[in-house]
Design a protein around this motif. Structure first.
Motif, PDB file in Angstrom:
ATOM      1  N   LEU A 173       1.524  12.657  -0.495  1.00 36.05           N
ATOM      2  CA  LEU A 173       1.060  13.532  -1.569  1.00 36.05           C
ATOM      3  C   LEU A 173       0.643  14.899  -1.055  1.00 36.05           C
ATOM      4  O   LEU A 173       0.566  15.854  -1.814  1.00 36.05           O
ATOM      5  CB  LEU A 173      -0.118  12.887  -2.305  1.00 36.05           C
ATOM      6  N   LYS A 174       0.378  15.010   0.237  1.00 39.92           N
ATOM      7  CA  LYS A 174      -0.103  16.254   0.834  1.00 39.92           C
ATOM      8  C   LYS A 174       1.000  17.036   1.531  1.00 39.92           C
ATOM      9  O   LYS A 174       0.747  18.094   2.076  1.00 39.92           O
ATOM     10  CB  LYS A 174      -1.198  15.941   1.853  1.00 39.92           C
ATOM     11  N   GLN A 175       2.209  16.537   1.503  1.00 40.67           N
ATOM     12  CA  GLN A 175       3.295  17.151   2.263  1.00 40.67           C
ATOM     13  C   GLN A 175       3.656  18.544   1.768  1.00 40.67           C
ATOM     14  O   GLN A 175       3.568  18.847   0.589  1.00 40.67           O
ATOM     15  CB  GLN A 175       4.547  16.289   2.186  1.00 40.67           C
TER      16      GLN A 175
ATOM     17  N   GLU B 259       0.839  -1.201   0.000  1.00 42.70           N
ATOM     18  CA  GLU B 259       0.000   0.000   0.000  1.00 42.70           C
ATOM     19  C   GLU B 259       0.870   1.245   0.000  1.00 42.70           C
ATOM     20  O   GLU B 259       1.909   1.295   0.656  1.00 42.70           O
ATOM     21  CB  GLU B 259      -0.892   0.023   1.242  1.00 42.70           C
ATOM     22  N   GLY B 260       0.444   2.250  -0.738  1.00 38.36           N
ATOM     23  CA  GLY B 260       1.151   3.524  -0.752  1.00 38.36           C
ATOM     24  C   GLY B 260       0.736   4.386   0.419  1.00 38.36           C
ATOM     25  O   GLY B 260      -0.275   4.134   1.079  1.00 38.36           O
ATOM     26  N   ASN B 261       1.505   5.424   0.674  1.00 39.19           N
ATOM     27  CA  ASN B 261       1.213   6.358   1.756  1.00 39.19           C
ATOM     28  C   ASN B 261       0.665   7.633   1.125  1.00 39.19           C
ATOM     29  O   ASN B 261       1.427   8.477   0.660  1.00 39.19           O
ATOM     30  CB  ASN B 261       2.476   6.647   2.571  1.00 39.19           C
ATOM     31  N   LEU B 262      -0.640   7.794   1.104  1.00 38.85           N
ATOM     32  CA  LEU B 262      -1.273   8.940   0.466  1.00 38.85           C
ATOM     33  C   LEU B 262      -0.968  10.245   1.179  1.00 38.85           C
ATOM     34  O   LEU B 262      -1.092  11.320   0.592  1.00 38.85           O
ATOM     35  CB  LEU B 262      -2.778   8.719   0.358  1.00 38.85           C
ATOM     36  N   GLU B 263      -0.536  10.192   2.419  1.00 42.12           N
ATOM     37  CA  GLU B 263      -0.172  11.406   3.153  1.00 42.12           C
ATOM     38  C   GLU B 263       1.061  12.075   2.527  1.00 42.12           C
ATOM     39  O   GLU B 263       1.239  13.278   2.642  1.00 42.12           O
ATOM     40  CB  GLU B 263       0.084  11.100   4.626  1.00 42.12           C
TER      41      GLU B 263
ATOM     42  N   LYS C  72       0.785  21.641  -1.066  1.00 38.13           N
ATOM     43  CA  LYS C  72       0.524  20.869  -2.286  1.00 38.13           C
ATOM     44  C   LYS C  72      -0.139  21.686  -3.387  1.00 38.13           C
ATOM     45  O   LYS C  72       0.240  21.592  -4.537  1.00 38.13           O
ATOM     46  CB  LYS C  72      -0.328  19.636  -1.950  1.00 38.13           C
TER      47      LYS C  72
END
Length: 60
Positions: A12-14, A6-10, A31
């Protein structure tokens, strides 16, 4: 499709830190404020410098 990890979608918001090579300004951008491009399987982040208006690139 089968997910192997699983990827870490958090990620993408950094918030990213940028450094302008024109005027030396260092700043952070959320972002929605920077652009992400992909070239040769590498991701690059760029944002307009709030001081001089030239494009700055994210620090590694």
């Amino acid at each position: 499709m089968k997910i192997l990890k699983e990827g870490n979608l958090e990620l993408l918001k950094q918030t990213k830190r940028f450094s302008c090579s024109y005027c030396g300004c260092e700043f952070e951008a959320d972002k929605g404020e920077y652009k992400t491009t992909n070239q040769y399987n590498e991701y690059y982040h760029s944002c307009k410098c709030p001081c001089c208006g030239h494009y700055a690139h994210a620090e590694a």
